[in-house]
Design an enzyme around this catalytic site. Structure first.
Site, mmCIF file in Angstrom:
data_model
loop_
_atom_site.group_PDB
_atom_site.id
_atom_site.type_symbol
_atom_site.label_atom_id
_atom_site.label_comp_id
_atom_site.label_asym_id
_atom_site.label_seq_id
_atom_site.Cartn_x
_atom_site.Cartn_y
_atom_site.Cartn_z
ATOM 1 N N MET A 298 24.606 51.525 36.509
ATOM 2 C CA MET A 298 23.966 50.481 35.714
ATOM 3 C C MET A 298 23.665 49.254 36.569
ATOM 4 O O MET A 298 22.546 48.745 36.576
ATOM 5 C CB MET A 298 24.863 50.087 34.533
ATOM 6 C CG MET A 298 25.090 51.179 33.517
ATOM 7 S SD MET A 298 26.016 50.597 32.064
ATOM 8 C CE MET A 298 27.665 50.480 32.744
ATOM 9 N N GLU B 119 34.664 52.180 27.008
ATOM 10 C CA GLU B 119 34.927 51.871 28.413
ATOM 11 C C GLU B 119 35.870 50.678 28.530
ATOM 12 O O GLU B 119 36.808 50.684 29.338
ATOM 13 C CB GLU B 119 33.620 51.572 29.140
ATOM 14 C CG GLU B 119 33.819 51.128 30.582
ATOM 15 C CD GLU B 119 32.507 50.782 31.284
ATOM 16 O OE1 GLU B 119 32.571 50.249 32.411
ATOM 17 O OE2 GLU B 119 31.432 51.031 30.703
ATOM 18 N N LEU C 204 57.980 36.243 42.856
ATOM 19 C CA LEU C 204 59.397 36.595 42.835
ATOM 20 C C LEU C 204 59.771 37.525 43.986
ATOM 21 O O LEU C 204 60.953 37.650 44.327
ATOM 22 C CB LEU C 204 59.769 37.236 41.501
ATOM 23 C CG LEU C 204 59.764 36.279 40.295
ATOM 24 C CD1 LEU C 204 60.006 37.041 39.010
ATOM 25 C CD2 LEU C 204 60.808 35.169 40.469
ATOM 26 N N HIS C 205 58.781 38.165 44.583
ATOM 27 C CA HIS C 205 59.037 38.974 45.779
ATOM 28 C C HIS C 205 59.119 38.111 47.040
ATOM 29 O O HIS C 205 59.519 38.611 48.103
ATOM 30 C CB HIS C 205 57.919 40.014 45.986
ATOM 31 C CG HIS C 205 58.057 41.248 45.155
ATOM 32 N ND1 HIS C 205 57.833 41.271 43.804
ATOM 33 C CD2 HIS C 205 58.377 42.529 45.509
ATOM 34 C CE1 HIS C 205 58.001 42.505 43.347
ATOM 35 N NE2 HIS C 205 58.342 43.280 44.358
ATOM 36 N N GLY C 206 58.742 36.840 46.920
ATOM 37 C CA GLY C 206 58.741 35.978 48.091
ATOM 38 C C GLY C 206 57.747 36.457 49.138
ATOM 39 O O GLY C 206 56.706 37.031 48.822
ATOM 40 N N GLY D 166 33.015 46.226 33.872
ATOM 41 C CA GLY D 166 33.022 46.515 32.442
ATOM 42 C C GLY D 166 32.481 45.370 31.615
ATOM 43 O O GLY D 166 32.609 45.356 30.388
ATOM 44 N N GLY D 167 31.866 44.388 32.269
ATOM 45 C CA GLY D 167 31.402 43.159 31.616
ATOM 46 C C GLY D 167 32.341 42.027 31.976
ATOM 47 O O GLY D 167 33.546 42.099 31.713
#
Length: 386
Positions: A130, A249, A344-346, A370-371
């Site tokens: 599209m 979709e 939080l994983h640093g 998808g817009g």
């Protein structure tokens, strides 16, 4: 003990068996290859045939056309498991959840018999084209033309950002059969790419995320396509067909995004439970606990919203504004939750070896494809004020 998710109101024993099959497939036959697929920018072609062998393609298509004979619920389960595994190097959503249903809804009996069984087996990979370099969400502005010449259309133009574009042997292409008619001049034409003169694929596109997903540009130069490949039997129906299928979709995008959100929370809970800081596990800090509580709450709300949408679609009451709500809110919220989880994983969250870093870049496009989410809000606002 972790917080157990509420039972899915639409889940049954058959769907659970499908979920188990899909989970094993993605975890054992796909995840080990994700780094290699990311480097080459596409999954191996053979994985499509393997998915077909396991019944994971066209699960919602009737058995008469080679499909699994299931419903949207079956497609939702597969979508959730694929995104839970962070396996976005090939799009079953586009292939089975979108293109197959364009054929099922608008295709002639001959078209269905010709293409759907081969899609279900993985012999054919499908894509939809599209978006153009100058026309994204605004599909009325597409310029790819299809001019009738006897029993063929002569197609000229280009498409971009085409998912599954490298491997696609069947592509649903949005064209203008009447350049002066605006939306009423849009039609959908199916093209089989094998040895098709005038058809060319561009190079695989470099993306900041979803690097294993084959995404290409497509070029059409005096490409001749049989008029018999027109979807719907009449020119000018394409825009209406697109509008009818886009809610499906968008719900698939919301389903996958919600699954990724929960994966981010689960991974972060596991990481903070074993990561030591100041002599204790990171999860023992109040800020960590509060942040995770907030993230889990958002993930639970998203899951509940998805379940309601799935039930409404199954009942035939799902509408365009609700699809827009699900798509924009869940994709936006997923990005927010992943950002909190990465924090939080640093420093390790910024390292590509940790899945949270992939989630961070992979999820960003959810707010665009998808817009665009801004368009989703406009759809909702129009429904509120008309």
């Amino acid at each position: 003990m972790s917080l157990a998710p509420a039972p899915r109101p639409w889940m049954d024993a058959e769907l659970q068996m499908l979920r188990d099959t899909a989970r094993r497939f993605f975890e054992t036959e796909c995840v080990p290859h994700q780094d290699a697929w990311g480097r080459q920018k596409h999954a191996d072609r053979a994985i499509w045939r393997r998915a077909g062998e396991l019944g994971l393609l066209c699960a919602g298509i009737p058995e008469a056309y080679g499909g699994g004979g299931g419903s949207f619920l079956h497609e939702a389960v597969i979508c959730e498991e694929q995104m839970r595994a962070l396996m976005n190097s090939f799009s079953i959503n586009v292939h089975s959840g979108i293109v197959a249903h364009y054929l099922l809804s608008y295709g002639s009996e001959a078209q269905k018999q010709r293409w759907l069984p081969r899609m279900a087996s993985g012999e054919l990979v499908a894509a939809i084209a599209m978006t153009e370099p100058g026309a994204g969400t605004d599909l009325q502005r597409i310029k790819t033309s299809a001019v009738r010449d006897g029993d063929h259309y002569v197609v000229n133009g280009a498409k971009t950002f085409i998912t599954n574009g490298l491997h696609a042997g069947l592509i649903c292409v949005a064209v203008k059969t009447d350049a002066q008619a605006g939306a009423k001049g849009v039609s959908l034409v199916m093209i089989e790419t094998d040895e098709l003169a005038g058809f060319r694929r561009g190079q695989l596109l470099d993306k900041i995320g979803q690097q294993g997903q084959d995404t290409v540009e497509l070029f059409f130069s005096d490409m001749r396509v049989p008029v018999a490949n027109l979807l719907g039997g009449e020119e000018g129906r394409g825009f209406a067909q697109l509008m009818q299928q886009l809610p499906r979709e968008r719900l698939l995008l919301a389903i996958g995004s919600a699954a990724t959100m929960q994966r981010a929370v689960d991974d972060t809970l596991a990481y903070t439970s074993q990561r030591q800081i100041f002599g204790a596990a990171l999860i023992e800090l109040q800020n960590t606990r509060f942040k995770l509580a907030e993230c889990q709450t958002r993930a639970t709300i998203a899951r509940t919203f998805v379940d309601d949408c799935v039930a409404r679609l199954a009942a035939g009451t799902f509408d365009v504004p609700t699809a827009a709500m699900a798509k924009w809110w869940i994709t936006d919220t997923t990005s927010q939750v992943i950002d909190e989880c990465l924090q939080l994983h640093g420093g390790y969250g910024y390292m590509s070896e940790y899945p949270i870093s992939r989630m961070y870049t992979d999820a960003r496009v959810g707010r665009i494809y998808g817009g665009a989410n801004e368009v989703m809000k406009e759809i909702i606002a129009r429904a509120m004020t008309r």
